[in-house]
Design a protein around this motif. Sequence first.
Motif, PDB file in Angstrom:
ATOM      1  N   TYR A   5       0.831  -1.205   0.000  1.00 12.37           N
ATOM      2  CA  TYR A   5       0.000   0.000   0.000  1.00 12.37           C
ATOM      3  C   TYR A   5       0.868   1.258   0.000  1.00 12.37           C
ATOM      4  CZ  TYR A   5      -3.995  -2.971   0.867  1.00 12.37           C
ATOM      5  OH  TYR A   5      -4.961  -3.938   0.738  1.00 12.37           O
ATOM      6  N   ASP A   6       0.447   2.217  -0.816  1.00 13.54           N
ATOM      7  CA  ASP A   6       1.144   3.510  -0.862  1.00 13.54           C
ATOM      8  C   ASP A   6       0.598   4.464   0.196  1.00 13.54           C
ATOM      9  OD1 ASP A   6       2.741   3.025  -3.394  1.00 13.54           O
ATOM     10  OD2 ASP A   6       0.695   2.708  -4.123  1.00 13.54           O
ATOM     11  N   VAL A  32      -4.493   2.232  -2.129  1.00 11.29           N
ATOM     12  CA  VAL A  32      -4.988   2.954  -0.958  1.00 11.29           C
ATOM     13  C   VAL A  32      -5.816   2.014  -0.094  1.00 11.29           C
ATOM     14  CG1 VAL A  32      -6.374   4.889  -0.146  1.00 11.29           C
ATOM     15  CG2 VAL A  32      -5.052   5.115  -2.260  1.00 11.29           C
ATOM     16  N   ALA A  33      -5.532   2.010   1.191  1.00  9.56           N
ATOM     17  CA  ALA A  33      -6.316   1.234   2.149  1.00  9.56           C
ATOM     18  C   ALA A  33      -6.973   2.176   3.147  1.00  9.56           C
ATOM     19  CB  ALA A  33      -5.433   0.231   2.895  1.00  9.56           C
ATOM     20  N   LEU A  34      -8.245   1.931   3.408  1.00 14.80           N
ATOM     21  CA  LEU A  34      -8.972   2.648   4.452  1.00 14.80           C
ATOM     22  C   LEU A  34      -9.116   1.686   5.627  1.00 14.80           C
ATOM     23  CD1 LEU A  34     -10.606   5.229   5.252  1.00 14.80           C
ATOM     24  CD2 LEU A  34     -12.628   4.050   4.363  1.00 14.80           C
ATOM     25  N   VAL A  35      -8.517   2.020   6.753  1.00 13.97           N
ATOM     26  CA  VAL A  35      -8.449   1.137   7.907  1.00 13.97           C
ATOM     27  C   VAL A  35      -9.217   1.777   9.058  1.00 13.97           C
ATOM     28  CG1 VAL A  35      -6.923  -0.027   9.549  1.00 13.97           C
ATOM     29  CG2 VAL A  35      -6.207   0.257   7.162  1.00 13.97           C
ATOM     30  N   ALA A  36     -10.166   1.036   9.640  1.00 15.25           N
ATOM     31  CA  ALA A  36     -11.032   1.616  10.666  1.00 15.25           C
ATOM     32  C   ALA A  36     -11.140   0.680  11.860  1.00 15.25           C
ATOM     33  CB  ALA A  36     -12.420   1.879  10.099  1.00 15.25           C
ATOM     34  N   PRO A  37     -11.115   1.230  13.077  1.00 13.86           N
ATOM     35  CA  PRO A  37     -11.334   0.386  14.263  1.00 13.86           C
ATOM     36  C   PRO A  37     -12.783  -0.045  14.420  1.00 13.86           C
ATOM     37  CG  PRO A  37     -11.030   2.680  14.903  1.00 13.86           C
ATOM     38  CD  PRO A  37     -10.769   2.613  13.429  1.00 13.86           C
ATOM     39  N   GLU A  38     -13.719   0.742  13.876  1.00 13.99           N
ATOM     40  CA  GLU A  38     -15.137   0.407  13.986  1.00 13.99           C
ATOM     41  C   GLU A  38     -15.525  -0.640  12.941  1.00 13.99           C
ATOM     42  OE1 GLU A  38     -14.161   4.446  15.282  1.00 13.99           O
ATOM     43  OE2 GLU A  38     -14.111   3.561  13.277  1.00 13.99           O
ATOM     44  N   GLU A  39     -16.664  -1.291  13.179  1.00  9.34           N
ATOM     45  CA  GLU A  39     -17.168  -2.273  12.224  1.00  9.34           C
ATOM     46  C   GLU A  39     -17.947  -1.613  11.085  1.00  9.34           C
ATOM     47  OE1 GLU A  39     -16.462  -5.364  12.108  1.00  9.34           O
ATOM     48  OE2 GLU A  39     -15.564  -5.685  14.088  1.00  9.34           O
ATOM     49  N   HIS A  40     -18.397  -0.383  11.294  1.00  7.87           N
ATOM     50  CA  HIS A  40     -19.194   0.317  10.292  1.00  7.87           C
ATOM     51  C   HIS A  40     -18.466   1.568   9.833  1.00  7.87           C
ATOM     52  CE1 HIS A  40     -22.973  -2.022  10.796  1.00  7.87           C
ATOM     53  NE2 HIS A  40     -22.462  -2.240  11.995  1.00  7.87           N
ATOM     54  N   ILE A  41     -18.675   1.935   8.564  1.00  8.27           N
ATOM     55  CA  ILE A  41     -17.993   3.100   8.014  1.00  8.27           C
ATOM     56  C   ILE A  41     -18.963   4.284   7.905  1.00  8.27           C
ATOM     57  CG2 ILE A  41     -16.428   1.588   6.726  1.00  8.27           C
ATOM     58  CD1 ILE A  41     -17.908   2.560   4.154  1.00  8.27           C
ATOM     59  N   GLY A  42     -18.378   5.482   7.873  1.00  5.72           N
ATOM     60  CA  GLY A  42     -19.186   6.685   7.688  1.00  5.72           C
ATOM     61  C   GLY A  42     -19.225   7.601   8.887  1.00  5.72           C
ATOM     62  N   ARG A 119       9.074  11.091  10.813  1.00  6.47           N
ATOM     63  CA  ARG A 119       8.245  10.330   9.877  1.00  6.47           C
ATOM     64  C   ARG A 119       7.577   9.147  10.565  1.00  6.47           C
ATOM     65  NH1 ARG A 119       8.997   6.091   6.321  1.00  6.47           N
ATOM     66  NH2 ARG A 119       7.617   6.171   4.509  1.00  6.47           N
ATOM     67  N   LEU A 120       6.275   9.032  10.344  1.00  8.77           N
ATOM     68  CA  LEU A 120       5.539   7.865  10.808  1.00  8.77           C
ATOM     69  C   LEU A 120       5.839   6.712   9.855  1.00  8.77           C
ATOM     70  CD1 LEU A 120       3.386   7.548  13.126  1.00  8.77           C
ATOM     71  CD2 LEU A 120       1.666   7.656  11.328  1.00  8.77           C
ATOM     72  N   THR A 121       6.288   5.587  10.387  1.00  5.08           N
ATOM     73  CA  THR A 121       6.734   4.503   9.513  1.00  5.08           C
ATOM     74  C   THR A 121       5.781   3.319   9.473  1.00  5.08           C
ATOM     75  OG1 THR A 121       8.068   3.592  11.326  1.00  5.08           O
ATOM     76  CG2 THR A 121       9.165   5.095   9.773  1.00  5.08           C
ATOM     77  N   GLU A 122       5.121   3.003  10.578  1.00  8.45           N
ATOM     78  CA  GLU A 122       4.205   1.873  10.562  1.00  8.45           C
ATOM     79  C   GLU A 122       3.202   1.966  11.704  1.00  8.45           C
ATOM     80  OE1 GLU A 122       7.020  -1.425  10.975  1.00  8.45           O
ATOM     81  OE2 GLU A 122       6.272  -1.749  13.024  1.00  8.45           O
ATOM     82  N   THR A 132       0.612  -5.378  10.613  1.00  7.21           N
ATOM     83  CA  THR A 132       1.460  -4.193  10.584  1.00  7.21           C
ATOM     84  C   THR A 132       1.387  -3.572   9.197  1.00  7.21           C
ATOM     85  OG1 THR A 132       2.971  -5.090  12.246  1.00  7.21           O
ATOM     86  CG2 THR A 132       3.803  -3.297  10.875  1.00  7.21           C
ATOM     87  N   TRP A 133       1.118  -2.267   9.182  1.00  7.98           N
ATOM     88  CA  TRP A 133       0.966  -1.518   7.936  1.00  7.98           C
ATOM     89  C   TRP A 133       2.135  -0.558   7.815  1.00  7.98           C
ATOM     90  CZ3 TRP A 133      -3.883  -2.568   5.516  1.00  7.98           C
ATOM     91  CH2 TRP A 133      -4.804  -3.243   6.328  1.00  7.98           C
ATOM     92  N   SER A 134       2.812  -0.569   6.665  1.00  4.62           N
ATOM     93  CA  SER A 134       3.978   0.312   6.500  1.00  4.62           C
ATOM     94  C   SER A 134       3.991   0.950   5.108  1.00  4.62           C
ATOM     95  CB  SER A 134       5.278  -0.469   6.723  1.00  4.62           C
ATOM     96  OG  SER A 134       5.298  -1.634   5.905  1.00  4.62           O
ATOM     97  N   PRO A 135       2.972   1.753   4.795  1.00  2.00           N
ATOM     98  CA  PRO A 135       2.937   2.439   3.499  1.00  2.00           C
ATOM     99  C   PRO A 135       3.905   3.615   3.494  1.00  2.00           C
ATOM    100  CG  PRO A 135       1.147   3.223   4.843  1.00  2.00           C
ATOM    101  CD  PRO A 135       1.841   2.160   5.652  1.00  2.00           C
ATOM    102  N   SER A 136       3.991   4.281   2.369  1.00  2.00           N
ATOM    103  CA  SER A 136       4.852   5.463   2.310  1.00  2.00           C
ATOM    104  C   SER A 136       4.193   6.675   2.967  1.00  2.00           C
ATOM    105  CB  SER A 136       5.203   5.793   0.851  1.00  2.00           C
ATOM    106  OG  SER A 136       4.030   5.950   0.074  1.00  2.00           O
TER     107      SER A 136
END
Length: 387
Positions: A5-6, A32-42, A119-122, A132-136
């Motif tokens: 993921y970028d 692009v990834a959209l990552v959410a702690p909730e089970e529902h989006i919006g 810089r946030l790395t992961e 673990t997510w480590s996009p640019s």
Amino acid sequence: TVSGYDLVVFGATPAGIAAAVSAKRTNTTMRVALVAPEEHIGGMASPGGIGFRDFAAVPPCCTINEWAAYHADAYGGREDVWQPDNYIGEQSFYKLLKNASVEVFTGEELVGVKRDGLRLTEITTKCGEERTWSPSQFIDASYEGDLVRLGNVSYTFGREAEATYKEDLAGGLDFAPPFKANVSATWDNGTLLKYVSSRKPTVLGEADQGVMAFSYRLCVTQNTTNQAPFPKPAGYAPENFELMRRYMTALDKAPAFTTIFGVYPYRGYPNQKHDLCDANTFPITSDAPDLSDGYVEGIEKIRREIRSNVKEYVLGYLYWLANDPSVPGLTQNTTREWGLCEDEFTDNQNIPYQMYVREGLRLVGDHVFSEADWTKAKSSQSIGLGS
């Protein structure tokens, strides 16, 4: 490690969804990834029960218009619907994301953030197992700002002092709720009644770490064919609402349900649904003082407790109004005209999934947007809309 993921957008709020869609459209080769702690989006626009409440203050554009147009399709091609059924709103968000080829991951609790210098790395999330997510690049679009907090980036919350950024309306304000009768806030032994704040008022113009009271924006209706009664929460105790009993008893005229709460019709939607909110016409409404304390910097266990306490207050108050024999007749009768919308949040007792987190933390960077920036800003420089 989840690779490839970028960009990872954390938080499936309307801002997070718009950011993910816009990034993908800007560079179609980007993953692009959209990552959410909730089970529902919006966020508050569908699982939170508000919809597009405040749009009248600004001309809608871009992904907001697309979202409203998807609602029109769901209702058979009528004109754009700005405040749809909440389940329709969530479906429309998924359509936006799917058509932009944004990948969505829900139920991902944030458990760690790593930084290398500036810089946030992961980030590490947990949904059954850890990932673990480590996009640019990352975007923190959560209501809470947890990437900022767990990444040890400088931040603040609550009110800044008037002197910090030379803002006339910063810090403590001279404001009093509209009480029309004086009642005691203590029991005979001197202890405070439930839901009475023990906090001293903030000195005029000075800072504090209080946040606006959180709540649940319930979807309510007078339509008896789509109405569920206000439920009795597990921790309900009528004595918790002694302050309300004393105050209503002291009034010359009993308040109606729509005086105690703001009950706002869904915009552009025909089926008698309303958004329950606090009201400036009554001093004891859907928001209880101090229940939100500890949420901004709290671990998930603490936040779950706070969400439970806030829900218990809102539902308990409604149940008390509808059922307790001490409630004045006018108040009780008008309360009983209303109920939860039976077709909303059907797997959650008709209660919104998302608590209304009115404010979280704010990043303190090299420059902080303040009143001075706002007063000299030009519309051509804007990168966002608000109301």
